[in-house]
Design a protein around this motif. Sequence first.
Motif, PDB file in Angstrom:
ATOM      1  N   PRO A  30      -7.662  -2.716  10.364  1.00 17.66           N
ATOM      2  CA  PRO A  30      -7.613  -2.871   8.904  1.00 17.66           C
ATOM      3  C   PRO A  30      -7.556  -4.345   8.515  1.00 17.66           C
ATOM      4  O   PRO A  30      -7.357  -5.231   9.350  1.00 17.66           O
ATOM      5  CB  PRO A  30      -6.320  -2.149   8.510  1.00 17.66           C
ATOM      6  CG  PRO A  30      -5.950  -1.325   9.688  1.00 17.66           C
ATOM      7  CD  PRO A  30      -6.468  -2.047  10.884  1.00 17.66           C
ATOM      8  N   TRP A  65     -11.904  -2.615   1.127  1.00 14.06           N
ATOM      9  CA  TRP A  65     -11.136  -2.973   2.324  1.00 14.06           C
ATOM     10  C   TRP A  65     -10.024  -1.958   2.549  1.00 14.06           C
ATOM     11  O   TRP A  65      -9.697  -1.163   1.659  1.00 14.06           O
ATOM     12  CB  TRP A  65     -10.574  -4.397   2.206  1.00 14.06           C
ATOM     13  CG  TRP A  65      -9.457  -4.608   1.223  1.00 14.06           C
ATOM     14  CD1 TRP A  65      -8.117  -4.668   1.486  1.00 14.06           C
ATOM     15  CD2 TRP A  65      -9.582  -4.827  -0.204  1.00 14.06           C
ATOM     16  NE1 TRP A  65      -7.400  -4.913   0.345  1.00 14.06           N
ATOM     17  CE2 TRP A  65      -8.271  -5.018  -0.706  1.00 14.06           C
ATOM     18  CE3 TRP A  65     -10.656  -4.878  -1.085  1.00 14.06           C
ATOM     19  CZ2 TRP A  65      -8.024  -5.256  -2.065  1.00 14.06           C
ATOM     20  CZ3 TRP A  65     -10.419  -5.105  -2.434  1.00 14.06           C
ATOM     21  CH2 TRP A  65      -9.112  -5.293  -2.904  1.00 14.06           C
ATOM     22  N   THR A  66      -9.468  -1.978   3.764  1.00 15.18           N
ATOM     23  CA  THR A  66      -8.355  -1.100   4.126  1.00 15.18           C
ATOM     24  C   THR A  66      -7.152  -1.955   4.463  1.00 15.18           C
ATOM     25  O   THR A  66      -7.251  -2.904   5.242  1.00 15.18           O
ATOM     26  CB  THR A  66      -8.713  -0.226   5.333  1.00 15.18           C
ATOM     27  OG1 THR A  66      -9.955   0.438   5.080  1.00 15.18           O
ATOM     28  CG2 THR A  66      -7.630   0.817   5.588  1.00 15.18           C
ATOM     29  N   ILE A  92      -6.962   2.521   1.135  1.00 18.43           N
ATOM     30  CA  ILE A  92      -8.285   1.952   0.878  1.00 18.43           C
ATOM     31  C   ILE A  92      -8.262   1.383  -0.534  1.00 18.43           C
ATOM     32  O   ILE A  92      -7.915   2.083  -1.496  1.00 18.43           O
ATOM     33  CB  ILE A  92      -9.377   3.018   1.012  1.00 18.43           C
ATOM     34  CG1 ILE A  92      -9.398   3.568   2.434  1.00 18.43           C
ATOM     35  CG2 ILE A  92     -10.740   2.440   0.646  1.00 18.43           C
ATOM     36  CD1 ILE A  92     -10.315   4.768   2.610  1.00 18.43           C
ATOM     37  N   GLU A 118     -11.570   2.956  12.342  1.00 25.77           N
ATOM     38  CA  GLU A 118     -12.886   2.312  12.248  1.00 25.77           C
ATOM     39  C   GLU A 118     -13.305   2.219  10.794  1.00 25.77           C
ATOM     40  O   GLU A 118     -13.127   3.167  10.018  1.00 25.77           O
ATOM     41  CB  GLU A 118     -13.938   3.100  13.028  1.00 25.77           C
ATOM     42  CG  GLU A 118     -15.328   2.467  12.970  1.00 25.77           C
ATOM     43  CD  GLU A 118     -16.352   3.251  13.773  1.00 25.77           C
ATOM     44  OE1 GLU A 118     -16.367   3.065  15.017  1.00 25.77           O
ATOM     45  OE2 GLU A 118     -17.113   4.045  13.173  1.00 25.77           O
ATOM     46  N   GLN A 119     -13.844   1.062  10.412  1.00 27.95           N
ATOM     47  CA  GLN A 119     -14.434   0.865   9.090  1.00 27.95           C
ATOM     48  C   GLN A 119     -15.857   0.390   9.306  1.00 27.95           C
ATOM     49  O   GLN A 119     -16.093  -0.648   9.932  1.00 27.95           O
ATOM     50  CB  GLN A 119     -13.646  -0.162   8.279  1.00 27.95           C
ATOM     51  CG  GLN A 119     -14.228  -0.422   6.883  1.00 27.95           C
ATOM     52  CD  GLN A 119     -13.266  -1.164   5.978  1.00 27.95           C
ATOM     53  OE1 GLN A 119     -12.075  -0.861   5.954  1.00 27.95           O
ATOM     54  NE2 GLN A 119     -13.768  -2.137   5.232  1.00 27.95           N
ATOM     55  N   ILE A 151     -14.764   5.036   6.533  1.00 22.06           N
ATOM     56  CA  ILE A 151     -13.486   4.601   7.113  1.00 22.06           C
ATOM     57  C   ILE A 151     -12.856   5.822   7.752  1.00 22.06           C
ATOM     58  O   ILE A 151     -12.681   6.859   7.105  1.00 22.06           O
ATOM     59  CB  ILE A 151     -12.576   4.007   6.027  1.00 22.06           C
ATOM     60  CG1 ILE A 151     -13.287   2.838   5.328  1.00 22.06           C
ATOM     61  CG2 ILE A 151     -11.247   3.546   6.631  1.00 22.06           C
ATOM     62  CD1 ILE A 151     -12.602   2.351   4.075  1.00 22.06           C
ATOM     63  N   THR A 183     -11.543  11.157   7.662  1.00 21.22           N
ATOM     64  CA  THR A 183     -12.707  10.304   7.403  1.00 21.22           C
ATOM     65  C   THR A 183     -12.903  10.193   5.895  1.00 21.22           C
ATOM     66  O   THR A 183     -12.822  11.201   5.174  1.00 21.22           O
ATOM     67  CB  THR A 183     -13.977  10.888   8.049  1.00 21.22           C
ATOM     68  OG1 THR A 183     -13.799  10.939   9.462  1.00 21.22           O
ATOM     69  CG2 THR A 183     -15.194  10.030   7.725  1.00 21.22           C
TER      70      THR A 183
END
Length: 730
Positions: free
Chosen positions: A10, A30-31, A37, A74-75, A86, A92
């Motif tokens: 992240p 972005w995370t 999120i 994962e992004q 994401i 998901t």
Amino acid sequence: MIGDVIWSTPGQSSADSLPLGNGDIAANVWTEPNGDIVLYLAKNDAWDHLGRLIKIGRLRLRLTPGLTTGGKFEQKLSLHDASIVISSAAATVRLWIDAHWPRLVIEVSSATPCVVSASLDPWRTAPREIGVKEAHAACGLEGGPVELTALPDQIVAAEPNAVLWYQRNESSVWAMTLDQQGLGDFKAKSSDPLLHRTFGGFLAGAGFRKADDCTLVTAAATTSAALTVTVHAAQTATLAQWLEQIRAASAASATAAPAELWRDHQQWWQDFWARSYIRPVARAPDWDQAAMIAQQSAWQRFLVACCGRGLYPVKFNGGLFTADWGLKDEAFDADYRRWGGGYWFQNTRLIYWALLANGDYELMRPLFRMYRDMLPLAEHRTQTWHGHGGAFFPETLYFWGTHLPSNYGWDRTGKQPRDIENRYIRYYWTSGLELVALMLETHAHTGDAALLEDELLPIARAVLTFCALHYPNDAAGKLHFAPAQALETWWEAENPMPEIAALHYLLPRLLALPANSLRPADRETWNALLARLPALPMGQSGGRLKLLGAAKHEAVPNNTENPELYAVFPFKLYGLGRPDLEVAQWTFTRRMFPDTGGWRQDAVQAALLGLTETAAFYVSKNYNERANFPATFKGFWGPNYDWVPDYDHGSVSQLALQTMLVQSVGDKILLFPAWPAERWDVTFKLHLPRQTVIEGELKDGQLIHLAVTPEERRSDVVVLLGENRATIQA
């Protein structure tokens, strides 16, 4: 796909964001470490009362359990369908901005039931004075009488089962700019483009209930959920009308089948990526420079497409992707951008020159439309200030066409309305001429009759009439451009190269337009102007002829441009396949300010002159540059001279790469005119004048595939490899 981005950790802030967009709406996504999120939403026409292009808002999505609690994370940004996915071991989330509807879509799927909440995450909660340093975000208004106040978002508390918010301009700087510049009488002929402009968002989703005025939450834990954020901007007489419009837009998109909308969205992007590409591959180890060029080229095209289909041109200084970059002395919020809401033509044009070879003609429309819309004001200003017809466009202006007030000058004591205080732009009127050149090239590509009749010819007539009427003749009966300047570099110039080169370049091309499109007066006026043109300014250097920035100018430059090379680009009088190539090459090697990066166009000019090593070095340097860039995503260049992302940096690089591969000279198509074939293989597809598409593959120095559409243009192709290149340069 080349350009896809995958991150396994992240981020911390919007400096760690990835881009999404549909051309009119865009988002930084972005995370955060806790799994939330977060995203900034922006829209192409969200102009506030100060003429700033600001964010629609910030949103936060939270899953409980959180996305980062399951281990794997994962992004991924997928360019082929313009989506961000994401995911963790448990859930998901897919985000995409619909290519055909004004909405962001958020889709959640989870292996085990989770609670999903989505909220407006407001930071603009109260009126706030914009400080002295931050005032650069309102560039043009600093130092004047306008109160610089950033206004809060308004939340519609009573909206059932949805979060609805907006900003509405109850004041405007438009009338002030006209009054300040002696153009107050134009107000009766036009209307305020800022007043009552309202913009905001509508967050809704089936199965969600309202937790508070800013938050929606699923009624129970679920394994799937979907939300949409409809974004809308419009000028309406009342707030109620705007609220009705955004509710209707949200309801309309909700009636379509989600799978069908996703399929249509994917198809748009599939068609976009199939239209054009350049994919260099290194023939030997090169520290991944060729791979980075291929990747960055895709990112640049994506970023322009994300911002370029709205009502207004792409903002060179950040586009729709401004964020909290945290730069020293400029750690302001995401509404901040250097150089504010105005348009600098020197910077904006580069984005659009690079669109032509991509075949992205749809994205050209906002630029041409904006200047066509401001033409009546430009003509009125010319008559009021200078007492004659025609039109000029300031180098820096608001989208409605006035100078930025601080550039114009707040203190008018002893000044005439035509007296501009800022000397960097006082006589900098090249933009109208280059705009005509860009329109002519677009028409050569497309044959678009509406572009010719509705935009190109009206602007060309006005700009050339200004040149014919504004400048006197010298003793030899030739135009004498004075007072004048050569770009921002030479403030006291006579007969500057950009203006003279522009007219030598434009007039024959305008006169060659289809006879039925021109009026008899056009031919008469333009032939008379052609007869009055002075020669290009020339001098000597090292015993050889050299192009000059102006026939005369002061001793000390004020900026670092090379106006003499405007005769190479954008006004292509010199180059491969054109006369006196060696004069221009000599001039290039003797230019005062050799450099690359940001808006510097040396790479493009080197490619046009067949200087392969210089062009390749500059393109590689630009596309691999990362020094002092605050964004984690490497496609967000900058700030350089502009802001983050710096659209000039990517556009020059893109245009130079295209020009290294293919150039059109008359009816000839020069293939590989400045391509380092011994270093890079390449597959490519590019668009050229006369509705021509050329695609091919170069491998190990050999052209192993070539397709030209239409087929009859294949005979126009000149392949410049090996000895053929030496022939064209001779």
